[in-house]
Design a protein around this motif. Structure first.
Motif, PDB file in Angstrom:
ATOM      1  N   GLN A  43       0.831  -1.217   0.000  1.00  0.00           N
ATOM      2  CA  GLN A  43       0.000   0.000   0.000  1.00  0.00           C
ATOM      3  C   GLN A  43       0.863   1.263   0.000  1.00  0.00           C
ATOM      4  O   GLN A  43       0.513   2.256  -0.647  1.00  0.00           O
TER       5      GLN A  43
ATOM      6  N   LEU B 173      -5.830   4.918  -3.238  1.00  0.00           N
ATOM      7  CA  LEU B 173      -4.599   4.437  -3.878  1.00  0.00           C
ATOM      8  C   LEU B 173      -4.756   4.328  -5.393  1.00  0.00           C
ATOM      9  O   LEU B 173      -3.839   3.860  -6.068  1.00  0.00           O
TER      10      LEU B 173
ATOM     11  N   ARG C  69       0.682   4.049  -2.926  1.00  0.00           N
ATOM     12  CA  ARG C  69       0.450   5.471  -2.645  1.00  0.00           C
ATOM     13  C   ARG C  69       1.464   6.344  -3.381  1.00  0.00           C
ATOM     14  O   ARG C  69       1.119   7.337  -4.014  1.00  0.00           O
TER      15      ARG C  69
END
Ligand code: GLV
Ligand code: GLV
Length: 331
Positions: A159, A189, A163
């Motif tokens: 993640q 995202l 990002r």
């Protein structure tokens, strides 16, 4: 009596000092990894071990060291620990999540850029004196911005990479994982959940960030490489063994994918000779979490775990990152 603990690989002296405040400590001061047998011999009669992924804790260790209570791994990945076997014997295992997430994500992006833009190859070219002129097609690579990033394994590190990719590089992110992210996280995202086949087919750059387990062994092998775009790059910052390194070397040699960036290897520190032979791969020695600040944070977190789990310090009995907390509940 003070508990006895073993530090199986050299670590920051100030962290060893912290351990010495609570324990009788034996440290491996050598610049080498102890063999499994040496580890067992040193661990006999001790209650705790502080180790890195270069040493294994398995049934043989547990059998030989019945007094062992705590295994503190200085890493987030813990495929070197047989956690179910530890649980069965009441041995607590801990790892070092969170403190390395952002640093490791930075490195994933760095390795992606270095690979797609051929930075290592270009530096070798310059250093070897081959740069004689500017040329329109010299060291042309592939764009990163605006392309599609595939993420296999969407945990904390995945993640953090997504990002950066979505917000820094305006990439479309597709991912495959055991479980889907919450819809609002997917939106934040710019990430879309896809099946593994679609991930392989659609990714311009494929980033591997999943834990190693028998289920992820050779998750990317010859068949998977054959499904990827010929222009694609493959980045592995997860664990050796997730990629079939022999199949990858072959695919790189035949240009069935464009390039790869690898921080981890099957059987490291050995590297498959076929990977050392091809120009279109960037190779780094398992350093994705290696910044001064993060390695110190990991080392201290592993110490916090060991100290608390052996009933010492301000958090006695409550180690911050247990892997098998049911062991604590049973104590
Ligand atoms: C390093 O590889 C880690 O798992 O922390
Ligand atoms: C893995 O545990 C991660 O933090 O992504």
């Amino acid at each position: 009596m003070r508990p006895a603990v073993l530090v199986a690989r050299k670590v920051f002296p100030q962290v060893v000092e912290r351990l010495r405040e609570h324990f009788d400590v034996e440290v491996n001061e050598e610049e080498r990894v102890w063999s499994h047998e040496e580890l067992i011999a040193r661990l006999r009669g001790k209650q705790g071990v502080y180790l890195t992924p270069t040493n294994r804790i398995d049934a043989a260790v547990l059998e030989a060291c019945p007094g062992l209570k705590v295994v503190a791994n200085m890493a987030v990945g813990y495929n070197n620990l047989d956690v179910p076997a530890c649980s069965a014997r009441g041995v607590l295992c801990t790892n070092t999540p969170d403190v390395l997430t952002e640093t490791t994500a930075d490195f994933g992006i760095a390795l992606l850029l270095a690979t797609a833009r051929r930075m290592a190859e270009a530096e070798r070219f310059l250093r070897s004196g081959q740069w004689s002129n500017w040329s329109f097609d010299m060291m042309m690579g592939r764009d990163v911005h605006g392309t599609t990033l595939g993420v296999l394994g969407m945990g904390r590190i995945g993640q953090a990479i997504a990002r950066r990719a979505a917000h820094g590089f305006r990439m479309q992110v597709i991912y495959h994982n055991r479980s889907r992210l919450a819809p609002e996280i997917e939106v934040s995202l710019n990430a879309r959940y896809v099946g593994k086949e679609e991930l392989l087919r659609e990714s311009d750059h494929l980033m591997l960030v999943l834990p190693y387990s028998p289920a992820s062994h050779h998750a990317v092998g010859a068949a998977e490489l054959a499904q990827m775009k010929r222009s694609a790059t493959l980045i592995n910052i997860a664990r050796g063994g997730i990629v079939d390194d022999a199949a990858l070397a072959e695919a790189l040699r035949e240009r069935r994918i464009a390039a790869a960036g690898l921080d981890v290897f099957e059987g490291e520190p050995a590297v498959h000779p076929g990977l050392l032979d091809v120009p279109n791969v960037v190779l780094t020695p398992h350093i994705a979490s290696a910044t001064v600040r993060t390695r110190l944070a990991m080392a201290n977190l592993a110490a916090d775990n060991l100290i608390a789990a052996l009933g010492c310090g301000p958090r006695a009995g409550q180690p911050p990152s247990p892997l098998n907390p049911e062991v604590l509940a049973r104590r």
